[in-house]
Design a protein around this motif. Structure first.
Motif, PDB file in Angstrom:
ATOM      1  N   CYS A   1      -9.488 -10.471 -44.299  1.00  0.00           N
ATOM      2  CA  CYS A   1      -8.112 -10.515 -43.784  1.00  0.00           C
ATOM      3  C   CYS A   1      -7.477 -11.825 -44.227  1.00  0.00           C
ATOM      4  O   CYS A   1      -8.157 -12.732 -44.706  1.00  0.00           O
ATOM      5  CB  CYS A   1      -8.086 -10.390 -42.264  1.00  0.00           C
TER       6      CYS A   1
ATOM      7  N   GLN B   1      -2.309  -9.824 -33.275  1.00  0.00           N
ATOM      8  CA  GLN B   1      -2.380  -8.998 -34.478  1.00  0.00           C
ATOM      9  C   GLN B   1      -0.971  -8.675 -34.975  1.00  0.00           C
ATOM     10  O   GLN B   1      -0.121  -8.260 -34.192  1.00  0.00           O
ATOM     11  CB  GLN B   1      -3.124  -7.709 -34.144  1.00  0.00           C
ATOM     12  N   PRO B   2      -0.720  -8.845 -36.276  1.00  0.00           N
ATOM     13  CA  PRO B   2       0.596  -8.504 -36.814  1.00  0.00           C
ATOM     14  C   PRO B   2       0.907  -7.019 -36.602  1.00  0.00           C
ATOM     15  O   PRO B   2       0.042  -6.163 -36.801  1.00  0.00           O
ATOM     16  CB  PRO B   2       0.467  -8.814 -38.313  1.00  0.00           C
ATOM     17  N   ALA B   3       2.147  -6.732 -36.203  1.00  0.00           N
ATOM     18  CA  ALA B   3       2.552  -5.342 -35.965  1.00  0.00           C
ATOM     19  C   ALA B   3       2.455  -4.510 -37.237  1.00  0.00           C
ATOM     20  O   ALA B   3       2.233  -3.308 -37.182  1.00  0.00           O
ATOM     21  CB  ALA B   3       3.979  -5.310 -35.420  1.00  0.00           C
ATOM     22  N   SER B   4       2.580  -5.158 -38.388  1.00  0.00           N
ATOM     23  CA  SER B   4       2.548  -4.440 -39.664  1.00  0.00           C
ATOM     24  C   SER B   4       1.131  -4.094 -40.131  1.00  0.00           C
ATOM     25  O   SER B   4       0.964  -3.345 -41.087  1.00  0.00           O
ATOM     26  CB  SER B   4       3.236  -5.270 -40.750  1.00  0.00           C
ATOM     27  N   LEU B   5       0.103  -4.626 -39.454  1.00  0.00           N
ATOM     28  CA  LEU B   5      -1.274  -4.360 -39.869  1.00  0.00           C
ATOM     29  C   LEU B   5      -1.646  -2.914 -39.580  1.00  0.00           C
ATOM     30  O   LEU B   5      -1.508  -2.436 -38.463  1.00  0.00           O
ATOM     31  CB  LEU B   5      -2.262  -5.280 -39.150  1.00  0.00           C
ATOM     32  N   SER B   6      -2.116  -2.237 -40.597  1.00  0.00           N
ATOM     33  CA  SER B   6      -2.545  -0.849 -40.454  1.00  0.00           C
ATOM     34  C   SER B   6      -3.956  -0.723 -41.027  1.00  0.00           C
ATOM     35  O   SER B   6      -4.180  -1.038 -42.195  1.00  0.00           O
ATOM     36  CB  SER B   6      -1.582   0.073 -41.205  1.00  0.00           C
TER      37      SER B   6
END
Length: 105
Positions: free
Chosen positions: A99, A61-66
């Motif tokens: 997504c 999962q991308p760290a920037s995904l919120s």
């Protein structure tokens, strides 16, 4: 009224389930047949369905995904996977929404 999201890939009948294989990336999931809608080559999946991972997609999962507040309530862990443009919660397998990209739990 039910919401449906387009799946980018193919659906194969598996008796009670449909096996979904993305056209880009890797991974394979199965969802209940009643939660898949087919029209020609178009595949749509009902929001809120629960998927079973047959083959986990690569990547993380991308760290920037919120996740927004609604998605967080449906996925308390905040960990997700993306396959065929569909975002699922790791653990519960619940379809959260669309997504972009592809990653596993």
């Amino acid at each position: 009224m039910d919401s449906w999201i387009a799946f980018e890939g193919t659906a194969t009948d598996q008796v009670d389930n449909c096996r979904l294989t993305p056209s880009k990336g890797d991974g394979i999931i199965e969802v209940p047949k009643d939660d898949v809608r087919l029209s020609g080559s178009k595949v749509e999946v009902r929001v809120g369905t629960t998927a079973t991972v047959v083959q986990n997609p690569a990547g993380s999962q991308p760290a920037s995904l919120s996740l927004d507040a609604a998605a967080r309530s449906d996925c308390p862990s905040g960990k997700t996977y993306c396959i065929g443009l569909l975002l699922f919660c790791c653990g519960s397998g619940k379809l959260l929404g669309p997504c972009i990209g592809g990653w596993g739990c």
